[in-house]
Design a protein around this motif. Structure first.
Motif, mmCIF file in Angstrom:
data_model
loop_
_atom_site.group_PDB
_atom_site.id
_atom_site.type_symbol
_atom_site.label_atom_id
_atom_site.label_comp_id
_atom_site.label_asym_id
_atom_site.label_seq_id
_atom_site.Cartn_x
_atom_site.Cartn_y
_atom_site.Cartn_z
ATOM 1 N N SER A 40 0.821 -1.207 0.000
ATOM 2 C CA SER A 40 0.000 0.000 0.000
ATOM 3 C C SER A 40 0.856 1.258 0.000
ATOM 4 O O SER A 40 2.035 1.230 0.345
ATOM 5 C CB SER A 40 -0.934 0.019 1.218
ATOM 6 N N ILE A 41 0.210 2.354 -0.390
ATOM 7 C CA ILE A 41 0.800 3.688 -0.352
ATOM 8 C C ILE A 41 -0.160 4.559 0.443
ATOM 9 O O ILE A 41 -1.333 4.692 0.083
ATOM 10 C CB ILE A 41 0.965 4.274 -1.775
ATOM 11 N N ASP A 42 0.321 5.114 1.544
ATOM 12 C CA ASP A 42 -0.510 5.967 2.388
ATOM 13 C C ASP A 42 0.047 7.376 2.390
ATOM 14 O O ASP A 42 1.164 7.608 2.870
ATOM 15 C CB ASP A 42 -0.560 5.423 3.821
ATOM 16 N N THR A 60 4.219 0.600 2.232
ATOM 17 C CA THR A 60 4.243 -0.661 2.966
ATOM 18 C C THR A 60 4.669 -1.760 2.010
ATOM 19 O O THR A 60 4.000 -2.004 0.996
ATOM 20 C CB THR A 60 2.865 -0.980 3.581
ATOM 21 N N VAL A 61 5.808 -2.383 2.311
ATOM 22 C CA VAL A 61 6.409 -3.383 1.431
ATOM 23 C C VAL A 61 6.486 -4.720 2.167
ATOM 24 O O VAL A 61 6.970 -4.791 3.304
ATOM 25 C CB VAL A 61 7.827 -2.943 0.986
ATOM 26 N N HIS A 62 5.994 -5.781 1.528
ATOM 27 C CA HIS A 62 6.052 -7.138 2.069
ATOM 28 C C HIS A 62 7.333 -7.795 1.538
ATOM 29 O O HIS A 62 7.528 -7.877 0.326
ATOM 30 C CB HIS A 62 4.823 -7.929 1.607
ATOM 31 N N VAL A 63 8.203 -8.236 2.446
ATOM 32 C CA VAL A 63 9.491 -8.831 2.074
ATOM 33 C C VAL A 63 9.524 -10.282 2.558
ATOM 34 O O VAL A 63 9.195 -10.566 3.710
ATOM 35 C CB VAL A 63 10.667 -8.058 2.708
ATOM 36 N N PHE A 167 -6.215 7.884 -5.588
ATOM 37 C CA PHE A 167 -6.420 7.187 -4.321
ATOM 38 C C PHE A 167 -5.195 6.393 -3.873
ATOM 39 O O PHE A 167 -5.231 5.737 -2.842
ATOM 40 C CB PHE A 167 -7.640 6.272 -4.415
ATOM 41 N N PHE A 168 -4.129 6.431 -4.655
ATOM 42 C CA PHE A 168 -2.872 5.744 -4.360
ATOM 43 C C PHE A 168 -3.041 4.239 -4.190
ATOM 44 O O PHE A 168 -2.310 3.604 -3.431
ATOM 45 C CB PHE A 168 -2.190 6.350 -3.123
ATOM 46 N N ASP A 169 -4.008 3.657 -4.893
ATOM 47 C CA ASP A 169 -4.178 2.204 -4.887
ATOM 48 C C ASP A 169 -3.146 1.583 -5.816
ATOM 49 O O ASP A 169 -2.871 2.114 -6.898
ATOM 50 C CB ASP A 169 -5.579 1.810 -5.372
#
Length: 184
Positions: A40-42, A60-63, A167-169
């Motif tokens: 996500s981008i907030d 938010t990055v999933h590693v 919306f930065f989706d």
């Protein structure tokens, strides 16, 4: 006629079992590239940077570390590009990750409003289409500890992300990582 009866040889069985175990160990410990996915981008705030507004956000990055060794990595910075121009950056703080695990990284990013304004026509077209293409690159250096050896590594990550600029989706993404071991 003379049938010979063969006796079971425990020595050969033990050598075969040891060879099979060693082969399985080598295959399971072969280093694999980590994976990265932007979740996500907030948007957190706008900062006046006359004559434009800069946007501050959290990525938010999933590693995923698919390897059998824990890793420790040093500080670095991810560069974010729009239409081939550097748009901003996000610092990646030093840290570690256990073996065969996943974790979420929250990266503070700042994007230049002035740079976006220089690509104004394309940006307005992207807003109208509600699709904006961002590219990023980062080099992460660190060490993976296997038994008592620290193996130094470098991971190069290239990302191509399509986001909704309103919306930065995150609409779509392609992330490529390349793991290299550094000779010391």
């Amino acid at each position: 006629m003379g049938k010979e009866e063969k006796k079971f040889n425990w020595g050969s069985a033990l050598i075969g079992a040891a060879a099979a175990t060693a082969t399985a160990l080598v295959i399971s410990t072969k280093p694999r590239d980590p994976t990265f996915h932007l979740i996500s981008i907030d948007l957190t705030s706008f900062k006046l940077n006359f004559p434009a507004l800069d946007a501050e956000m959290i990525l938010t990055v999933h590693v995923t570390n698919p390897n059998v060794a824990p890793i420790h990595y040093s500080d670095t910075e991810m560069s974010i590009f729009y239409d081939g121009s550097l748009l901003g950056s996000a610092p990646v703080m030093a840290g570690s990750q256990p073996p065969r695990s996943c974790q979420m990284l929250r990266l503070p990013a700042r994007l230049s409003g002035l740079q976006l304004a220089q690509n104004g026509k394309k940006f307005l077209a992207d807003v109208a289409r509600r699709e904006m293409v961002l590219d990023s690159t980062v080099d992460i250096s660190g060490a993976a500890k296997v038994l008592w050896w620290n193996h130094k590594f470098k991971v190069h990550v290239d990302s191509h992300v399509i986001v909704d600029p309103l919306f930065f989706d995150v609409i779509d993404q392609e992330n490529n990582s390349k793991l290299d071991f550094v000779q010391s």
